[in-house]
Scaffold this motif. Structure first.
Motif, PDB file in Angstrom:
ATOM      1  N   LEU A 241      98.983  77.461  61.019  1.00 25.54           N
ATOM      2  CA  LEU A 241      99.212  78.907  61.055  1.00 25.54           C
ATOM      3  C   LEU A 241      97.901  79.662  60.883  1.00 25.54           C
ATOM      4  N   ARG A 242      97.116  79.245  59.918  1.00 28.33           N
ATOM      5  CA  ARG A 242      95.845  79.911  59.656  1.00 28.33           C
ATOM      6  C   ARG A 242      94.875  79.724  60.826  1.00 28.33           C
ATOM      7  N   GLN A 243      94.863  78.533  61.430  1.00 34.09           N
ATOM      8  CA  GLN A 243      93.975  78.301  62.561  1.00 34.09           C
ATOM      9  C   GLN A 243      94.335  79.187  63.750  1.00 34.09           C
ATOM     10  N   ASP A 244      95.641  79.382  63.966  1.00 31.15           N
ATOM     11  CA  ASP A 244      96.065  80.279  65.045  1.00 31.15           C
ATOM     12  C   ASP A 244      95.618  81.709  64.768  1.00 31.15           C
ATOM     13  N   VAL A 245      95.711  82.129  63.508  1.00 29.81           N
ATOM     14  CA  VAL A 245      95.282  83.475  63.150  1.00 29.81           C
ATOM     15  C   VAL A 245      93.770  83.620  63.343  1.00 29.81           C
ATOM     16  N   LEU A 246      93.024  82.608  62.964  1.00 29.47           N
ATOM     17  CA  LEU A 246      91.568  82.674  63.142  1.00 29.47           C
ATOM     18  C   LEU A 246      91.196  82.676  64.622  1.00 29.47           C
TER      19      LEU A 246
END
Length: 219
Positions: free
Chosen positions: A16-21
């Motif tokens: 999830l965090r990688q997609d946001v980044l």
């Protein structure tokens, strides 16, 4: 959570965090292209920024979907729930920044078809200030650094106070073709900066999902 459940949850949150980044990287690039298109009178860069906005939109949908899956599957509470909701909220606001980049690019295309307006160059310091604060906000999100997030919010507040203290320019909209130069600067400064500032809050997400609302109210 049991160890195997915790590891699966952590893997989902990492994704999830990688997609946001990835969204953040795309939005920053779109914003830079839009401003270069304006400052360099390069309509191709404007078109690239507008076209790339759809990629950010699609990635935001993926983040929303994965975030809901995490909520339903793992039923997180307290800190974990806030982490999921904050990450979703960051994605929402990054998408809004990409939308503003697209809007700037569309307006820049209009300006580029007009005789050159020297005042357009005045927007560059505004952009640089906004870009620095956006970068600081995203880095605070990456690091989970609440102090850095608070500093970014303070920088935004100080900028707003300084803007209010300065007198408005005497130039009227009618003094430049279509009034586009000053309106573009004002729109960029207020809208992009406000979206970036919200990233640092991270936890006050609003969502149509009744499940999420119920879980937040139970905290």
């Amino acid at each position: 959570m049991h160890d195997h459940i915790l590891s699966t949850y952590n893997a989902s949150m990492d994704r999830l965090r990688q997609d946001v980044l990835a969204m953040a990287s795309m939005a920053r690039k779109n914003l830079a292209c839009a401003l270069r298109g304006l400052l360099e009178r390069d309509t191709d860069l404007c078109n690239a920024s507008i076209a790339a906005d759809q990629d950010v939109n699609e990635l935001e949908k993926a983040v929303d979907k994965l975030g809901m899956q995490v909520l339903v599957k793992f039923q997180p509470t307290a800190h974990d729930l806030r982490a999921v909701m904050g990450t979703i909220r960051v994605a929402n606001n990054i998408e809004r920044i990409a939308d503003q980049a697209s809007s700037i690019a569309k307006r820049a295309r209009i300006i580029n078809n007009l005789p050159e307006i020297p005042e357009v160059k005045l927007i560059q310091p505004v952009y640089e200030l906004c870009a620095r604060n956006l970068e600081a906000s995203i880095q605070a999100f990456i690091d989970g650094d609440s102090e850095a997030a608070a500093a970014a919010r303070k920088m935004d507040k100080n900028r707003r106070c300084g803007k209010s203290a300065r007198s408005r320019p005497h130039r009227r909209d009618g003094d430049s073709p279509s009034g586009l130069g000053r309106n573009t600067s004002t729109s960029f400064s207020s809208l992009v900066f406000s979206n970036e500032s919200v990233i640092t809050r991270r936890t006050s997400a609003r969502t149509p999902s009744s499940l999420i609302e119920q879980r937040i109210s139970a905290l």
